[in-house]
Write an enzyme that holds these catalytic residues in place. Structure first.
Site, PDB file in Angstrom:
ATOM      1  N   HIS A 114       0.852  -1.186   0.000  1.00  0.00           N
ATOM      2  CA  HIS A 114       0.000   0.000   0.000  1.00  0.00           C
ATOM      3  C   HIS A 114       0.890   1.239   0.000  1.00  0.00           C
ATOM      4  CE1 HIS A 114      -2.962   2.940   1.214  1.00  0.00           C
ATOM      5  NE2 HIS A 114      -3.921   2.047   1.113  1.00  0.00           N
ATOM      6  N   ARG A 137      -6.386  10.245  -0.293  1.00  0.00           N
ATOM      7  CA  ARG A 137      -5.925  10.658  -1.634  1.00  0.00           C
ATOM      8  C   ARG A 137      -7.123  10.817  -2.552  1.00  0.00           C
ATOM      9  NH1 ARG A 137      -2.859   6.247  -3.583  1.00  0.00           N
ATOM     10  NH2 ARG A 137      -3.238   5.186  -1.616  1.00  0.00           N
TER      11      ARG A 137
END
Lengths: 205, 528
Positions: free
Chosen positions: B313, B333
């Protein structure tokens, strides 16, 4: 430059640490195995309950071991014990929301006996106003009560501190669950389910 | 590796450059992955020498476990108590709970055995959300296409079809079991976009989606007629005389003794592998994620796939060190937070698939544009302050866990960017299953992260929570249907003789034993 050593006492063992770390990391660092009382290491699973006393203080707090940063002179004890629930209910037994309040008191008869000792609130490592949550639930304000338990990780500390054997965390989750069960009815989701039921979508490879 | 920019200097660069809006240049994706993604590091791969995947490429650390000796033999079982049930579920995360719930609802007797407590899993830590195409401008086909594409066209299309078509009903099922989701003022579920996808499709509850899911399902299981065995990791599977999976042997962590559980169907839901710290990476995973189920299934003859493919990740915490590996959700994000290198410059479209973003971060660090404070503290910035400045109060409302993480680090994400570095997050592959969740061994279902095929070689955000419930439900239902009047007459660990024969033939040393159950630093103490 060498940083000053941090001396702590965990589960009765003196441990010297070169840098600050969490209580769990400190136990491992000192070479003691520990798997009971360890879980997600991110403060959301409630496995690592600890009692903490800070240097020079007399107050003992309850916290989560993975979220407790060691400080010089700290005393820490891990609390590894089961937190059994003595209530049982099935959401599917609730046929309509008018009956929720009656059902709640049937499932959690002790909730109305709260002595307002605030033991549950003081013990909560997530700073939830647990006692108020129980009060709201007793009044039938399930949505508001459930909101208070937003950050509850089901560690069970509130349950162990209640002299009336209320299980506040399970009360909180009950409130959250009935709110979803009866009141979340999103039209965007329902429309899509209906379209799928009518066979409108076929996947092409 | 090239030295990077110090934290202090990088902070200065950040404040000087943060208002610039620069579009990062397009990167050649295959080239980027090949050069910087840890999966492509040939030196960490070996060829398996025994078992159904003999000859396949596999990560060395996983291969060591797949090819080690079992913990038990016949002598250990003498006098071990025997229990009998219909459906045995192994693992107490989201997939296991969903399977146990559905099997119980269908009237099967069930035992759920789990290594630690019920709910101790990666599910509880999932933050981002769960995918379901419910918006008007979205379709299951688009969900299908996105999943296939992000997985580099390696996914099993039949499984993906099942996944995307079931997704809306999975959300309905969760709500009916009492799980909350964030709604807008009209009561519609709000959606956000996952990296590498073409529509807003991720439904969520704050950044506590997994916690909300897990506490709901846990409560559901505890209130059902399911026998929950906590602190009882499975150490071996059992078969009947025809090779049908027929139960398991569990070891009580408290008593250090073995118990035999005979079952007509076994549902393996043991999750992933993060705590093996492949390639020395930190991990976002739960302490118990040590690939136990994968190894036991393999020994019994279950075929695996894509076992050389893992997800790192992009945004794990890198500073301070004691937080290394802790996850910051992709949701942030998706909400607009940018990634900036030590020079304060953007270097990648933040919503590219996870493997691209991860590789781009590793590239910045390798080429000296990352932040490097020595002592293993390195990475790039996650620009949370700009998000807060553009929309005051936003972090509080949508990302309480990110703020909490900040509090732990004594960093205020509203004012200071977070230093992040890729963290080992997910096992893309796993046991081969069909649309009913059954592995290549009769009687053995594999669901959740332990299974493979849904995600190809890269998973998109929100498809893991979807998968565990989708296939957990299917397996629970299928297993309950399978139950017939009488259980297995004879159960054995005959397959271990075959394993030991094969290991000896291949000249493999049988010194280590598996499953690992816990990482060494937790079992023995020592640095994490």
């Amino acid at each position: 430059m060498k940083e000053k050593e941090i001396n702590v006492n965990i589960n009765g063992k003196d441990i010297a640490l070169p840098t600050p770390m969490s209580a769990i990391q400190a136990v491992w660092h000192a070479g003691y195995p520990m798997v009971h009382g360890v879980g997600c290491l991110e403060g959301v699973c409630g496995a690592c309950k600890v009692l903490v006393r800070r240097a020079g203080g007399t107050e003992i707090t309850t916290e989560l071991g993975c979220q407790t940063m060691t400080e010089d002179g700290m005393q820490i004890i891990f609390l590894v014990f089961p937190t059994p629930n003595h209530h049982s209910y099935e959401l599917s037994d609730l046929k309509n929301s008018w009956e929720t309040q009656g059902h709640f008191h049937h499932v959690f008869p002790e909730a109305a006996h709260c002595r307002h000792c605030s033991g549950c609130t003081k013990s909560c490592p997530k700073d939830i106003d647990v006692e108020k949550g129980v009060d709201l639930a007793v009044e039938g304000k399930f949505r508001e009560a459930g909101e208070l338990f937003l950050e509850c990780v089901m560690c069970g500390l509130c349950l162990t501190s209640c002299p009336e054997r209320i299980t506040p965390n399970h009360v909180g989750i009950f409130c959250r669950r009935v709110s979803a069960y009866f009141h979340i009815r999103p039209s965007n989701l329902i429309n899509r389910l209906e379209e799928i039921r009518k066979g409108r979508f076929k996947i092409e490879y | 590796m090239a030295k990077g920019i110090s934290r202090q200097a990088a902070l200065k660069n950040y404040h000087a450059n943060r208002d610039k809006t620069v579009t990062p240049e397009e990167l050649d994706v295959p080239e980027l992955l090949k050069k910087f993604h840890p999966d492509y590091d040939e030196t960490s791969m070996v060829s398996l020498q025994v078992g159904p995947n003999k000859g396949d490429k596999c990560h060395k650390q996983l291969a060591d476990l797949l090819q080690s000796d079992a913990m038990i033999d016949e002598a250990d079982l003498a006098g071990a108590p025997v229990y009998e049930t219909d459906v045995l579920v192994i693992g107490g995360g989201g997939a296991g709970c969903a399977a146990a719930l559905v099997a119980a609802e269908k009237g099967a007797r069930g035992i759920l055995a789990t290594k630690l407590r019920l709910g101790d899993s990666n599910t509880v830590m999932a933050e981002g959300g769960i995918q379901a195409s419910i918006e008007k401008n979205d379709t299951p086909q688009m969900h299908f296409d996105d999943t296939i594409k992000a997985g580099h066209h390696c996914a099993d299309k039949k499984l993906v079809e099942k996944l995307v078509m079931e997704a809306p009903d999975v959300i309905r099922w969760l709500i009916q079991h009492g799980m909350q989701f964030d709604e807008n003022q009209f009561g519609d579920l709000v959606t956000r976009r996952a990296g590498g996808t073409s529509a807003d499709r991720v439904v969520y509850y704050r950044d506590y989606t997994g916690l909300e899911m897990m506490r709901t399902l846990r409560e559901g299981v505890l209130n059902r007629n399911v026998d929950v065995w906590e602190y009882n990791p499975v150490v071996e599977l059992l078969t009947n005389e025809s090779g049908h999976c027929a139960g398991a042997i569990v070891m009580s962590l408290n008593k250090k003794s073995y118990t035999i559980i005979k079952a007509q169907a076994v549902i393996m839901a043991t999750g992933g592998i993060g705590r093996l710290h492949l390639n020395g990476f930190p991990t976002s995973n739960h302490i118990g994620a040590t690939a136990d189920g994968l190894i036991l299934a393999y020994r019994l003859g279950a075929k695996l796939r894509d076992i050389d493919s893992f997800q790192y990740h992009p945004t794990g915490m890198a500073y301070p060190r004691h937080m290394a590996g802790s996850l910051i959700t992709e949701g942030i994000r998706s909400a607009g937070a940018r990634l900036l290198n030590g020079l304060g410059e953007r270097f990648i479209d933040e919503l590219k698939p996870r493997d691209c973003v991860t590789s781009a971060i590793l590239k910045e660090c390798a080429e000296g544009r990352g932040i490097d404070d020595g002592d293993g503290v390195k990475g790039v910035w996650l620009d949370t302050p700009t998000l807060e400045r553009e929309n005051p109060g936003f972090l509080e409302k949508r990302f309480p866990k990110v703020l909490l993480t900040g509090k732990m680090c004594k960093i205020n994400p509203k004012e200071e960017p977070l230093l992040i570095y890729p963290t080992l997050h997910y096992q893309n592959g796993g046991a081969v299953i069909d649309e009913k969740g059954i592995s290549t061994v009769p009687g053995l279902y594999c669901v959740g992260e332990v299974s493979g095929g849904m995600h190809g070689r890269n998973r998109i955000m929100g498809n893991a929570l979807l998968e565990i419930i989708c296939f957990g439900r299917i397996a629970g239902s299928e297993a309950a249907e399978l139950i017939h009047g009488r259980g297995h007459k004879k159960v054995t660990i005959e397959h271990l003789s075959r394993l030991r024969r094969e290991l000896t033939h291949a000249g493999l040393p049988m010194v280590s034993k598996s499953p690992a159950l816990f990482p060494d630093y937790a079992k023995q103490g020592g640095g994490s």
